[in-house]
Design a protein around this motif. Sequence first.
Motif, PDB file in Angstrom:
ATOM      1  N   CYS A  91       2.677  -4.179   4.962  1.00 48.07           N
ATOM      2  CA  CYS A  91       2.156  -2.795   4.327  1.00 48.07           C
ATOM      3  C   CYS A  91       2.434  -2.759   2.926  1.00 48.07           C
ATOM      4  CB  CYS A  91       2.555  -1.799   5.145  1.00 48.07           C
ATOM      5  SG  CYS A  91       3.054  -1.811   6.498  1.00 48.07           S
ATOM      6  N   HIS A 132      -5.244  -5.646   7.795  1.00 50.34           N
ATOM      7  CA  HIS A 132      -4.466  -4.141   7.747  1.00 50.34           C
ATOM      8  C   HIS A 132      -4.719  -3.117   6.679  1.00 50.34           C
ATOM      9  CE1 HIS A 132      -1.111  -1.977   9.323  1.00 50.34           C
ATOM     10  NE2 HIS A 132      -0.206  -2.217   8.494  1.00 50.34           N
ATOM     11  N   HIS A 186      -4.096   0.795   2.761  1.00 47.34           N
ATOM     12  CA  HIS A 186      -3.066   1.378   3.540  1.00 47.34           C
ATOM     13  C   HIS A 186      -2.570   2.895   3.194  1.00 47.34           C
ATOM     14  CE1 HIS A 186       0.791   1.562   6.251  1.00 47.34           C
ATOM     15  NE2 HIS A 186       0.206   0.468   6.615  1.00 47.34           N
TER      16      HIS A 186
HETATM   17 ZN   LIG Z   1       1.221  -0.761   7.995  1.00 43.04          ZN
END
Ligand SMILES: [Zn+2]
Length: 316
Positions: A129, A189, A193
């Motif tokens: 992240c 992802h 984020h």
């Molecule tokens: Zn994450």
Amino acid sequence: MRRMFFRICLAVFFIAASFSGCIAFAADGITGLKAIFEPITDKAEARRVLIAIREFERSSKKWRLAVDPETFETIILPVHDTARTDDSAWKDTPFIRALEIYNARPQGITNNGVIAGNADGVFLTVDLCPSKKAFDREMFTRTIKAAGGHGAPVAIAISGLWIERHKAQFDWLMDKAREGALRITWVNHSFTHPFDPERPLEENFLLTDGVDFEKEVLETERLLLERGLMPSPFFRFPGLVSDERLHSRLKAMSLIPIGANAWLAKGERPKTGSIILVHGNGNEPDGIKRLYEYYDASTGKARLLPLREAFTGVVD
Ligand SMILES: [Zn+2]
């Protein structure tokens, strides 16, 4: 299968990847990337039915990203090398079943999706992240060692912003993949984020007001494709937070959500078949410590498996 993979990679993207020292892909970048769903065959291997899930343009040519619905491997093909198929066998395949099952109406808003596989080993997933903390290179080198020194399977849940802000570290990962030390499955992802520690989960991560979900997915895929990397058909929701609306949109983009039943920083312990979750971005040192304890207890023989085997049970 592998021959096809290398043919495409070498012919099309390896040249770009070899120049990864400069991010100047703009002149030869990916444009028009969009989600599609079309059962096709590869003209060079006509008996195999694939599901084309993306289409894009590069170097004035149209390409498709397709999934093998039996193995979950992805492949990139020029559009003119593909043909629409009337074969309906794709409807009853592990990939289509997984899309249905793991995007079905979720229970609660955390950790929906696949959390373990029926396999004699574990699946290591590492989240990258966006973070200002140091990239955990040692965690990857210890993982390579724990897997016997070469070819360690690892699924990296990658955010677009992490790629953009960690160029040297991302290059290092790509080098490890090229050397064969790591066998990386690239899991999307999201791009930005979103996260606000002050907000409740119901209004946080990708449930934050104003998030453009499709853009979050496609922008990270674009970054991977421009670097010559192969996106997988897997997605990890930031914070493992999702709702019914996001799952139906994820299904429409032909992606399978990846949860975890061994988020190590939360004290969950790996069992046979576990999907293990750690952070490689410096955010969760406790999880890394527990991963090393797991490796030590496995006496150098941790049986790490490629993520797709959580669905297929295939051992290669
Ligand atoms: Zn994450």
